[in-house]
Design a protein around this motif. Structure first.
Motif, PDB file in Angstrom:
ATOM      1  N   GLY A   1       8.964   1.184  10.399  1.00 25.69           N
ATOM      2  CA  GLY A   1       9.482   2.468   9.946  1.00 25.69           C
ATOM      3  C   GLY A   1       8.519   3.226   9.061  1.00 25.69           C
ATOM      4  O   GLY A   1       8.842   4.333   8.601  1.00 25.69           O
ATOM      5  N   ARG A   2       7.339   2.652   8.804  1.00 32.78           N
ATOM      6  CA  ARG A   2       6.317   3.341   8.010  1.00 32.78           C
ATOM      7  C   ARG A   2       5.076   3.533   8.878  1.00 32.78           C
ATOM      8  O   ARG A   2       4.110   2.793   8.785  1.00 32.78           O
ATOM      9  N   PRO A   3       5.100   4.506   9.777  1.00 30.61           N
ATOM     10  CA  PRO A   3       3.955   4.717  10.665  1.00 30.61           C
ATOM     11  C   PRO A   3       2.704   5.074   9.875  1.00 30.61           C
ATOM     12  O   PRO A   3       2.772   5.738   8.833  1.00 30.61           O
ATOM     13  N   LEU A   4       1.569   4.621  10.388  1.00 29.27           N
ATOM     14  CA  LEU A   4       0.289   4.870   9.723  1.00 29.27           C
ATOM     15  C   LEU A   4      -0.336   6.135  10.295  1.00 29.27           C
ATOM     16  O   LEU A   4      -0.588   6.237  11.490  1.00 29.27           O
ATOM     17  N   ARG A   5      -0.571   7.108   9.431  1.00 29.73           N
ATOM     18  CA  ARG A   5      -1.291   8.311   9.824  1.00 29.73           C
ATOM     19  C   ARG A   5      -2.777   8.095   9.585  1.00 29.73           C
ATOM     20  O   ARG A   5      -3.184   7.288   8.756  1.00 29.73           O
ATOM     21  N   ARG A   6      -3.577   8.844  10.333  1.00 34.16           N
ATOM     22  CA  ARG A   6      -5.026   8.716  10.207  1.00 34.16           C
ATOM     23  C   ARG A   6      -5.662  10.083  10.010  1.00 34.16           C
ATOM     24  O   ARG A   6      -5.286  11.053  10.667  1.00 34.16           O
ATOM     25  N   ILE A   7      -6.628  10.121   9.115  1.00 35.08           N
ATOM     26  CA  ILE A   7      -7.476  11.309   8.955  1.00 35.08           C
ATOM     27  C   ILE A   7      -8.885  10.890   9.366  1.00 35.08           C
ATOM     28  O   ILE A   7      -9.481  10.013   8.734  1.00 35.08           O
ATOM     29  N   GLU A   8      -9.395  11.473  10.457  1.00 32.57           N
ATOM     30  CA  GLU A   8     -10.752  11.147  10.895  1.00 32.57           C
ATOM     31  C   GLU A   8     -11.755  12.026  10.156  1.00 32.57           C
ATOM     32  O   GLU A   8     -11.648  13.255  10.175  1.00 32.57           O
ATOM     33  N   LEU A   9     -12.725  11.381   9.514  1.00 30.15           N
ATOM     34  CA  LEU A   9     -13.719  12.098   8.733  1.00 30.15           C
ATOM     35  C   LEU A   9     -15.114  11.645   9.135  1.00 30.15           C
ATOM     36  O   LEU A   9     -15.287  10.600   9.774  1.00 30.15           O
ATOM     37  N   ALA A  10     -16.105  12.417   8.746  1.00 25.41           N
ATOM     38  CA  ALA A  10     -17.470  12.146   9.197  1.00 25.41           C
ATOM     39  C   ALA A  10     -18.298  11.344   8.204  1.00 25.41           C
ATOM     40  O   ALA A  10     -19.410  10.937   8.533  1.00 25.41           O
TER      41      ALA A  10
ATOM     42  N   VAL B   1       0.842  -1.194   0.000  1.00 29.39           N
ATOM     43  CA  VAL B   1       0.000   0.000   0.000  1.00 29.39           C
ATOM     44  C   VAL B   1       0.878   1.245   0.000  1.00 29.39           C
ATOM     45  O   VAL B   1       1.745   1.403   0.867  1.00 29.39           O
ATOM     46  N   GLY B   2       0.654   2.130  -0.979  1.00 24.77           N
ATOM     47  CA  GLY B   2       1.506   3.301  -1.129  1.00 24.77           C
ATOM     48  C   GLY B   2       1.247   4.402  -0.127  1.00 24.77           C
ATOM     49  O   GLY B   2       2.115   4.727   0.680  1.00 24.77           O
ATOM     50  N   PRO B   3       0.075   5.036  -0.117  1.00 25.70           N
ATOM     51  CA  PRO B   3      -0.161   6.115   0.846  1.00 25.70           C
ATOM     52  C   PRO B   3      -0.023   5.610   2.284  1.00 25.70           C
ATOM     53  O   PRO B   3      -0.480   4.517   2.618  1.00 25.70           O
ATOM     54  N   ASP B   4       0.616   6.436   3.121  1.00 24.45           N
ATOM     55  CA  ASP B   4       0.787   6.066   4.526  1.00 24.45           C
ATOM     56  C   ASP B   4      -0.295   6.670   5.409  1.00 24.45           C
ATOM     57  O   ASP B   4      -0.133   6.756   6.624  1.00 24.45           O
ATOM     58  N   THR B   5      -1.401   7.078   4.784  1.00 24.21           N
ATOM     59  CA  THR B   5      -2.498   7.715   5.522  1.00 24.21           C
ATOM     60  C   THR B   5      -3.789   6.932   5.289  1.00 24.21           C
ATOM     61  O   THR B   5      -4.124   6.589   4.153  1.00 24.21           O
ATOM     62  N   LEU B   6      -4.495   6.664   6.380  1.00 24.68           N
ATOM     63  CA  LEU B   6      -5.790   5.986   6.325  1.00 24.68           C
ATOM     64  C   LEU B   6      -6.884   7.009   6.598  1.00 24.68           C
ATOM     65  O   LEU B   6      -6.899   7.652   7.645  1.00 24.68           O
ATOM     66  N   ALA B   7      -7.792   7.175   5.659  1.00 25.02           N
ATOM     67  CA  ALA B   7      -8.983   8.007   5.871  1.00 25.02           C
ATOM     68  C   ALA B   7     -10.055   7.111   6.484  1.00 25.02           C
ATOM     69  O   ALA B   7     -10.392   6.073   5.923  1.00 25.02           O
ATOM     70  N   ALA B   8     -10.567   7.504   7.647  1.00 23.00           N
ATOM     71  CA  ALA B   8     -11.472   6.611   8.368  1.00 23.00           C
ATOM     72  C   ALA B   8     -12.489   7.399   9.178  1.00 23.00           C
ATOM     73  O   ALA B   8     -12.313   8.597   9.453  1.00 23.00           O
ATOM     74  N   LEU B   9     -13.554   6.709   9.573  1.00 20.02           N
ATOM     75  CA  LEU B   9     -14.535   7.276  10.483  1.00 20.02           C
ATOM     76  C   LEU B   9     -13.930   7.320  11.892  1.00 20.02           C
ATOM     77  O   LEU B   9     -12.869   6.745  12.138  1.00 20.02           O
ATOM     78  N   PRO B  10     -14.589   7.968  12.842  1.00 18.30           N
ATOM     79  CA  PRO B  10     -14.032   8.069  14.200  1.00 18.30           C
ATOM     80  C   PRO B  10     -13.840   6.713  14.865  1.00 18.30           C
ATOM     81  O   PRO B  10     -14.405   5.698  14.445  1.00 18.30           O
ATOM     82  N   ALA B  11     -13.032   6.696  15.919  1.00 13.98           N
ATOM     83  CA  ALA B  11     -12.811   5.480  16.701  1.00 13.98           C
ATOM     84  C   ALA B  11     -14.152   4.938  17.191  1.00 13.98           C
ATOM     85  O   ALA B  11     -15.069   5.696  17.528  1.00 13.98           O
ATOM     86  N   GLY B  12     -14.254   3.623  17.220  1.00 16.32           N
ATOM     87  CA  GLY B  12     -15.530   2.982  17.540  1.00 16.32           C
ATOM     88  C   GLY B  12     -16.155   2.339  16.325  1.00 16.32           C
ATOM     89  O   GLY B  12     -17.086   1.537  16.434  1.00 16.32           O
ATOM     90  N   CYS B  13     -15.629   2.696  15.140  1.00 16.67           N
ATOM     91  CA  CYS B  13     -16.077   2.085  13.883  1.00 16.67           C
ATOM     92  C   CYS B  13     -15.373   0.745  13.710  1.00 16.67           C
ATOM     93  O   CYS B  13     -14.138   0.687  13.682  1.00 16.67           O
ATOM     94  N   THR B  14     -16.122  -0.326  13.598  1.00 15.07           N
ATOM     95  CA  THR B  14     -15.538  -1.656  13.445  1.00 15.07           C
ATOM     96  C   THR B  14     -14.743  -1.764  12.151  1.00 15.07           C
ATOM     97  O   THR B  14     -13.681  -2.384  12.116  1.00 15.07           O
ATOM     98  N   TYR B  15     -15.236  -1.151  11.085  1.00 13.98           N
ATOM     99  CA  TYR B  15     -14.523  -1.222   9.808  1.00 13.98           C
ATOM    100  C   TYR B  15     -13.160  -0.523   9.920  1.00 13.98           C
ATOM    101  O   TYR B  15     -12.175  -0.974   9.332  1.00 13.98           O
ATOM    102  N   ARG B  16     -13.088   0.559  10.671  1.00 18.04           N
ATOM    103  CA  ARG B  16     -11.805   1.222  10.884  1.00 18.04           C
ATOM    104  C   ARG B  16     -10.854   0.285  11.632  1.00 18.04           C
ATOM    105  O   ARG B  16      -9.673   0.191  11.285  1.00 18.04           O
ATOM    106  N   ALA B  17     -11.361  -0.410  12.659  1.00 17.47           N
ATOM    107  CA  ALA B  17     -10.511  -1.329  13.421  1.00 17.47           C
ATOM    108  C   ALA B  17      -9.974  -2.437  12.529  1.00 17.47           C
ATOM    109  O   ALA B  17      -8.803  -2.846  12.647  1.00 17.47           O
TER     110      ALA B  17
END
Length: 291
Positions: A213-222, A185-201
């Protein structure tokens, strides 16, 4: 304190206005004002802050609202228990945003056509939030994603009926190379719903297999629309149910990879019974079988 006063209190709390509450309840505004003041006198606290015609809950009012909603829900449940087989009253349904968008429009339309006397309220949220609201009597039932593993994450005070399964897709920007595993997976950012979303988990667990060495960044969206916009822009990946992506044929150029298949459960409090719930369950089950 009686149930009629609680209904008036709820209407004012929800509308923020005596006039709007009176219109919703088909009462005179003076009657609504009298009921609210009598309830405040009975409790010995102010339930509302009055600013002209605007009515805002006080801290005590916020606390009391939770109890009022539970008492009114129990009253509706009691009425349903002694009138088996006749769907009526109010049914408060919760659903994940993806389910509400892709799975509910047609069956809810059929439910309303069959049982127009049932007032159906729909709220959306994450699976964890919805389960907590069912347990707290804020919702009568909800559609949530089952956590990976049989029965994982389901409170013992709740019971569930599996309705259908969702195929979860990792969605990557157009032109992304082949993805055989998380390390591709190329992008190191996951666009996801807020914590508590099973699909995000599920997405976070799957992406843990990437190189160190490739930390995963998160963008929380609605919303899924916002998540997919980030993917289309090439700045993130997302995990989305196939049923949601099918609603957006204009995004067929995005790269997709199946990563999981999770059941969707219809949950309720253990022991909760109502004819309206049983009718809804039958409509949802029939809709899935027809599909």
């Amino acid at each position: 304190m009686d149930l009629s006063s609680l209904e008036v209190f709820r209407a004012v709390a929800e509308t923020g206005s005596v006039t709007r509450a009176a219109a919703a309840l088909d009462r005179a505004p003076s009657n609504v004002t009298t009921r609210v003041r009598a309830l405040e006198d009975d409790l010995g606290v102010a339930l509302f802050l009055r600013d002209g015609k605007r009515m805002a809950l006080t801290a005590e009012g916020e606390t009391f609202l939770g109890y009022a909603l539970r008492l009114l829900a129990l009253e509706a449940e009691a009425r349903g228990a002694v009138r088996p087989g006749i769907p009526s009253g109010r049914l408060r349904l919760g659903a994940m945003e993806s389910t509400a968008a892709s799975r509910l429009p047609e069956p809810l339309a059929r439910f309303h056509a069959s049982w127009p006397e049932v007032a159906l309220d729909l709220a959306t949220g994450t699976s964890r939030d919805l389960a907590e609201r069912v347990r707290a009597h804020d919702l009568d039932c909800a559609l949530i994603a089952a956590a990976p593993g049989v029965g994982d994450g389901l409170d013992p005070g709740l019971e569930a009926v599996p309705l259908f399964a969702e195929d979860l897709l990792l969605v990557a920007p157009a032109g992304h190379g082949p993805i055989a595993g998380p390390d591709d997976v190329g992008p190191d950012t996951l666009a996801a719903l807020p914590a508590g979303c099973t699909y995000r988990a599920v997405a976070e667990a799957w992406l843990q297999g990437r190189r160190a060495g490739r930390p995963l960044r998160r963008i929380e969206l609605a919303s899924y629309d916002a998540m997919l916009a980030c993917v289309a822009a090439g700045v993130a990946v997302a995990v989305v149910p196939r049923s949601v992506l099918d609603l957006r044929p204009g995004l067929a150029h995005l790269v997709t990879v199946p990563i999981a298949r999770l059941p969707t459960l219809l949950i309720r409090r253990r022991g909760y019974r109502s004819a309206a719930f049983e009718a809804l369950k039958a409509v949802l089950a029939a809709s899935h079988q027809a599909a």
